[in-house]
Design a protein around this motif. Sequence first.
Motif, PDB file in Angstrom:
ATOM      1  N   ALA A   1       0.389   9.713   0.893  1.00 39.35           N
ATOM      2  CA  ALA A   1       1.739  10.224   0.691  1.00 39.35           C
ATOM      3  C   ALA A   1       1.655  11.690   0.296  1.00 39.35           C
ATOM      4  O   ALA A   1       0.801  12.077  -0.505  1.00 39.35           O
ATOM      5  CB  ALA A   1       2.477   9.425  -0.378  1.00 39.35           C
ATOM      6  N   LEU A   2       2.531  12.490   0.863  1.00 41.46           N
ATOM      7  CA  LEU A   2       2.591  13.919   0.567  1.00 41.46           C
ATOM      8  C   LEU A   2       4.020  14.274   0.200  1.00 41.46           C
ATOM      9  O   LEU A   2       4.960  13.872   0.895  1.00 41.46           O
ATOM     10  CB  LEU A   2       2.119  14.729   1.783  1.00 41.46           C
ATOM     11  CG  LEU A   2       2.119  16.248   1.675  1.00 41.46           C
ATOM     12  CD1 LEU A   2       0.998  16.846   2.538  1.00 41.46           C
ATOM     13  CD2 LEU A   2       3.464  16.850   2.120  1.00 41.46           C
ATOM     14  N   ILE A   3       4.177  15.009  -0.891  1.00 44.20           N
ATOM     15  CA  ILE A   3       5.492  15.479  -1.305  1.00 44.20           C
ATOM     16  C   ILE A   3       5.516  16.999  -1.217  1.00 44.20           C
ATOM     17  O   ILE A   3       4.602  17.680  -1.710  1.00 44.20           O
ATOM     18  CB  ILE A   3       5.842  15.016  -2.725  1.00 44.20           C
ATOM     19  CG1 ILE A   3       5.982  13.485  -2.744  1.00 44.20           C
ATOM     20  CG2 ILE A   3       7.135  15.671  -3.228  1.00 44.20           C
ATOM     21  CD1 ILE A   3       6.241  12.907  -4.125  1.00 44.20           C
TER      22      ILE A   3
ATOM     23  N   LEU B   1       9.300  13.613   1.355  1.00 41.69           N
ATOM     24  CA  LEU B   1       8.100  12.779   1.299  1.00 41.69           C
ATOM     25  C   LEU B   1       7.632  12.453   2.702  1.00 41.69           C
ATOM     26  O   LEU B   1       8.435  12.067   3.561  1.00 41.69           O
ATOM     27  CB  LEU B   1       8.402  11.468   0.559  1.00 41.69           C
ATOM     28  CG  LEU B   1       7.319  10.382   0.665  1.00 41.69           C
ATOM     29  CD1 LEU B   1       6.167  10.683  -0.273  1.00 41.69           C
ATOM     30  CD2 LEU B   1       7.887   8.996   0.381  1.00 41.69           C
ATOM     31  N   LEU B   2       6.334  12.597   2.938  1.00 40.57           N
ATOM     32  CA  LEU B   2       5.688  12.107   4.145  1.00 40.57           C
ATOM     33  C   LEU B   2       4.795  10.946   3.741  1.00 40.57           C
ATOM     34  O   LEU B   2       3.900  11.107   2.910  1.00 40.57           O
ATOM     35  CB  LEU B   2       4.854  13.214   4.796  1.00 40.57           C
ATOM     36  CG  LEU B   2       3.918  12.781   5.939  1.00 40.57           C
ATOM     37  CD1 LEU B   2       4.710  12.237   7.118  1.00 40.57           C
ATOM     38  CD2 LEU B   2       3.037  13.950   6.377  1.00 40.57           C
ATOM     39  N   LEU B   3       5.038   9.770   4.320  1.00 39.76           N
ATOM     40  CA  LEU B   3       4.283   8.562   3.987  1.00 39.76           C
ATOM     41  C   LEU B   3       3.580   8.051   5.229  1.00 39.76           C
ATOM     42  O   LEU B   3       4.212   7.795   6.256  1.00 39.76           O
ATOM     43  CB  LEU B   3       5.216   7.485   3.443  1.00 39.76           C
ATOM     44  CG  LEU B   3       4.593   6.125   3.119  1.00 39.76           C
ATOM     45  CD1 LEU B   3       3.605   6.252   1.967  1.00 39.76           C
ATOM     46  CD2 LEU B   3       5.672   5.098   2.786  1.00 39.76           C
ATOM     47  N   SER B   4       2.263   7.914   5.146  1.00 45.62           N
ATOM     48  CA  SER B   4       1.467   7.387   6.254  1.00 45.62           C
ATOM     49  C   SER B   4       0.792   6.103   5.803  1.00 45.62           C
ATOM     50  O   SER B   4       0.073   6.091   4.803  1.00 45.62           O
ATOM     51  CB  SER B   4       0.409   8.413   6.679  1.00 45.62           C
ATOM     52  OG  SER B   4      -0.526   7.816   7.544  1.00 45.62           O
ATOM     53  N   THR B   5       1.019   5.023   6.536  1.00 44.79           N
ATOM     54  CA  THR B   5       0.437   3.721   6.194  1.00 44.79           C
ATOM     55  C   THR B   5      -0.198   3.129   7.441  1.00 44.79           C
ATOM     56  O   THR B   5       0.490   2.785   8.399  1.00 44.79           O
ATOM     57  CB  THR B   5       1.524   2.763   5.663  1.00 44.79           C
ATOM     58  OG1 THR B   5       2.288   3.414   4.656  1.00 44.79           O
ATOM     59  CG2 THR B   5       0.891   1.517   5.079  1.00 44.79           C
TER      60      THR B   5
ATOM     61  N   LEU C   1       0.829  -1.202   0.000  1.00 36.63           N
ATOM     62  CA  LEU C   1       0.000   0.000   0.000  1.00 36.63           C
ATOM     63  C   LEU C   1       0.868   1.257   0.000  1.00 36.63           C
ATOM     64  O   LEU C   1       0.573   2.226  -0.715  1.00 36.63           O
ATOM     65  CB  LEU C   1      -0.917  -0.028   1.228  1.00 36.63           C
ATOM     66  CG  LEU C   1      -2.230   0.744   1.138  1.00 36.63           C
ATOM     67  CD1 LEU C   1      -3.100   0.226   0.002  1.00 36.63           C
ATOM     68  CD2 LEU C   1      -2.978   0.660   2.464  1.00 36.63           C
ATOM     69  N   GLY C   2       1.932   1.240   0.783  1.00 32.11           N
ATOM     70  CA  GLY C   2       2.831   2.382   0.820  1.00 32.11           C
ATOM     71  C   GLY C   2       3.508   2.620  -0.515  1.00 32.11           C
ATOM     72  O   GLY C   2       3.715   3.772  -0.926  1.00 32.11           O
TER      73      GLY C   2
ATOM     74  N   LEU D   1       3.211   6.175  -2.582  1.00 35.29           N
ATOM     75  CA  LEU D   1       4.432   6.914  -2.944  1.00 35.29           C
ATOM     76  C   LEU D   1       4.508   7.125  -4.452  1.00 35.29           C
ATOM     77  O   LEU D   1       4.790   8.238  -4.921  1.00 35.29           O
ATOM     78  CB  LEU D   1       5.648   6.142  -2.431  1.00 35.29           C
ATOM     79  CG  LEU D   1       7.015   6.824  -2.413  1.00 35.29           C
ATOM     80  CD1 LEU D   1       7.970   6.073  -1.505  1.00 35.29           C
ATOM     81  CD2 LEU D   1       7.635   6.926  -3.803  1.00 35.29           C
ATOM     82  N   GLU D   2       4.270   6.084  -5.225  1.00 32.91           N
ATOM     83  CA  GLU D   2       4.393   6.189  -6.678  1.00 32.91           C
ATOM     84  C   GLU D   2       3.361   7.155  -7.260  1.00 32.91           C
ATOM     85  O   GLU D   2       3.670   7.914  -8.189  1.00 32.91           O
ATOM     86  CB  GLU D   2       4.279   4.806  -7.308  1.00 32.91           C
ATOM     87  CG  GLU D   2       5.488   3.919  -6.996  1.00 32.91           C
ATOM     88  CD  GLU D   2       5.354   2.499  -7.553  1.00 32.91           C
ATOM     89  OE1 GLU D   2       6.383   1.825  -7.680  1.00 32.91           O
ATOM     90  OE2 GLU D   2       4.210   2.080  -7.839  1.00 32.91           O
TER      91      GLU D   2
END
Length: 353
Positions: free
Chosen positions: A194-196, A161-165, A79-80, A84-85
């Motif tokens: 995901a936030l960039i 990048l901020l990634l929340s899973t 999922l992450g 991200l992609e």
Amino acid sequence: MTRVLAVSSVFPPHRHPQAEITAALARFLPAGANTALLHRVHASARVEYRHLAFPLERYGPSNDFGATNALFVQAAFELGTRALELALVEAGLTARELDLVMSTTVTGLATPSLEARLVTRVGLRPDVKRLPLFGLGCAAGAAGLGHTHDYLSGHPDHAALLLSTELCSLTLQSTDTSMANLVAGALFGDGAGALIAVGRDHPLHGNAPGPAVVASRSRLYPGTEHLLGWDIGHWGFRMVLGRELPDLVRLYVAEEIESFLAEHDLKPGDVDAWICHPGGPKVLDVLEEALALPESALAASRRSLASVGNLSSASVLHILSGLREAGPPPPGSVGLMLAFGPGFASELVLLRW
């Protein structure tokens, strides 16, 4: 100022109406349990649909924390990767152009952490700075954006990048009849975001339609640590959820928001976009009342809660991505991202388009 380039929100494919999940959990309760109470709690949650990491029939009574956590690592990785992609495509960047990756979760444990496992899969640089966060709970999405802003303020030509899973379904104790667990079983869903963002000197800063981060504030309320969190043992994660939380929001958080906004010569009525973590309908009702907000102010949070449930730290990213898909607010609009988590703590981020 930090500028948000992209926000993605992704979900597992297993989507169920609330009634189906309620019926499944009722079957797992021990003999003699009050199933009527479970149905009342689920009906009052104002959740209509939720996504689950695995098919509904795979859930059931289990005390094997190791096996459950292995499922978390597997599903969170996939999922992450998707989140991200998607964010990279929207931002117009490659993975190698990211200088910082901050990842957050509170629903499973992974060492190496999730963002480390993604390096080879998505093509991150081996020297990318990594910052995994655990324990901030639902507040981590807003806290992560605040910390990303802090980093980019010191590295203004970088991209982060901020990634929340969050796979909340894997933490559910299906035979636990406590009110805290019944409420958790009624509210939480699975998803990732995901936030960039880039600093003020990054080449893409001036062309981004996303909001700028103006400031952030973290606040811990001493003496409240027993009201929200996990009781962790061989059974896995067991929800700790005090009845007093809506009262804390009324007593402390509303004043915190007003104080934070006042530092920037603003009042709650000046906020055009509320990106508020949907901790539950009672929390939203109390916040709306305490700040004298119009019914429309927290509509995006209520829609998110209804459509996917409470996603823990990923909820604010889901709400922000929804605002972007609907068309960015007019230039000059003010936004406030806010979330609450264990501590008891609040996280505030001031945004401007």
